[in-house]
Design a protein around this motif. Structure first.
Motif, PDB file in Angstrom:
ATOM      1  N   LEU A 213       0.811  -1.323  -0.079  1.00 31.50           N
ATOM      2  CA  LEU A 213      -0.117  -0.122   0.182  1.00 31.50           C
ATOM      3  C   LEU A 213       0.881   1.360  -0.045  1.00 31.50           C
ATOM      4  N   PRO A 214       0.537   2.416  -0.645  1.00 29.94           N
ATOM      5  CA  PRO A 214       1.327   3.463  -0.591  1.00 29.94           C
ATOM      6  C   PRO A 214       1.205   4.195   0.695  1.00 29.94           C
ATOM      7  N   PRO A 215       2.162   5.200   0.869  1.00 30.83           N
ATOM      8  CA  PRO A 215       2.378   5.753   2.297  1.00 30.83           C
ATOM      9  C   PRO A 215       0.743   6.528   2.592  1.00 30.83           C
ATOM     10  N   VAL A 216       0.550   6.620   3.542  1.00 27.01           N
ATOM     11  CA  VAL A 216      -0.524   7.372   4.166  1.00 27.01           C
ATOM     12  C   VAL A 216      -0.324   8.889   3.926  1.00 27.01           C
ATOM     13  N   LYS A 217      -1.369   9.557   3.485  1.00 30.63           N
ATOM     14  CA  LYS A 217      -1.147  10.900   3.038  1.00 30.63           C
ATOM     15  C   LYS A 217      -1.609  11.421   4.299  1.00 30.63           C
TER      16      LYS A 217
END
Length: 295
Positions: A213-217
């Protein structure tokens, strides 16, 4: 039209008004009113009254005693009864029947006085002769039974005593565990799984993804909310309650008086106001109860 009031046709719908019959009559109260007023007025029929029973002819309807049978023969009832008894006695073939003596009463309990046949030997209270009683012989003598119920006592049964065997603690659980281990040892591999089992989707989990998963914005910083504008308080009202108006008192405007025009009334050629004809009016009807009442 009459000089005063309305006409009969306008009031009740008749050409002429019915006359009033009961005007001037006296009021008669219904309280304690006799049932027959004519019975209490003028002279009434006066009967001669009741007559007491006596030997005179005045107590009967006829002026003289009238016999039922005129000229019948005299009959003596006593002589007739005697003749009837003599005629009945001639019918007897012998002497008059005389009944036997009365029943004889018993004299004491168990007495046969007054009976036909006397006493009977079968009903005698004397006892019969019995043979000499011989008691039966004695039973065999055996060794008496051992006392006790068998629980906690040895050598009380017919056969030999059971030998004592030890009973291990939780023997059933230990045997089940050994059977399960023996079953696992005999199993060659894992359970058989078939790949052709029908599935609802291409994979058991449609949302599964191998990619990370992409990093949390981070959310943008919130701007501080400016406080809302609040107007200042209104000016104080001047004395005299002007209601916060600019002028000290509202100016008066000229309002001329105008007379309202009246509507024209619709009239006919004779300058009379038109009234629509009235509808059918009910006729006074006398009730059935009033017709059945006698004045």
């Amino acid at each position: 039209m009459p000089a005063e009031g309305k006409s009969d046709m306008d009031r009740i719908g008749l050409f002429s008004e019915m006359g009033y019959v009961t005007i001037g009559d006296k009021y008669v109260s219904h309280y304690m009113r006799p049932f027959n007023e004519a019975a209490s007025k003028n002279r009434q029929m006066l009967p001669g009254g009741t007559k007491t029973l006596s030997a005179l002819q005045a107590g009967y309807f006829e002026p003289q005693f009238v016999r039922i049978f005129d000229g019948e023969a005299y009959s003596n009832p006593v002589q007739l009864r005697r003749r009837y008894r003599l005629a009945e006695s001639k019918k007897n073939l012998g002497k008059a029947f005389l009944p036997s003596n009365g029943d004889k009463l018993p004299c004491g309990l168990g007495s046969y006085y007054g009976t036909i046949g006397g006493s009977y030997a079968y009903f005698s209270p004397q006892l019969k002769a019995k043979e000499r009683y011989i008691p039966p012989g004695k039973n065999f003598y055996t060794n008496p039974g051992k006392k006790g119920t068998g629980y906690g006592y040895a050598n009380l049964t017919i056969g030999e005593q059971y030998p004592h065997e030890p009973d291990g603690y939780e023997e059933e659980r230990i045997n089940a565990k050994k059977a399960q281990e023996e079953h696992k040892r005999l199993v060659k591999g894992g359970p058989f799984k078939l790949n052709l089992y029908p599935q609802e989707y291409f994979d058991m989990n449609p949302y599964f993804n191998d990619k990370p998963l992409p990093p949390v914005k981070k959310p943008p910083p919130e701007k501080p909310i400016v406080p809302p504008f609040k107007p200042s308080s209104p000016a104080k009202k001047s004395g005299g309650m002007k209601g916060g108006t600019f002028d000290p008192y509202p100016s008066h405007s000229a309002d001329p008086y105008v007379i309202k025009k009246s509507k024209a009334v619709t009239t006919n050629k004779e300058r009379q106001i038109f009234h629509p004809p009235p509808g059918p009016k009910s006729r006074p009807v006398t009730s059935i109860i009033t017709l059945n009442v006698t004045r």
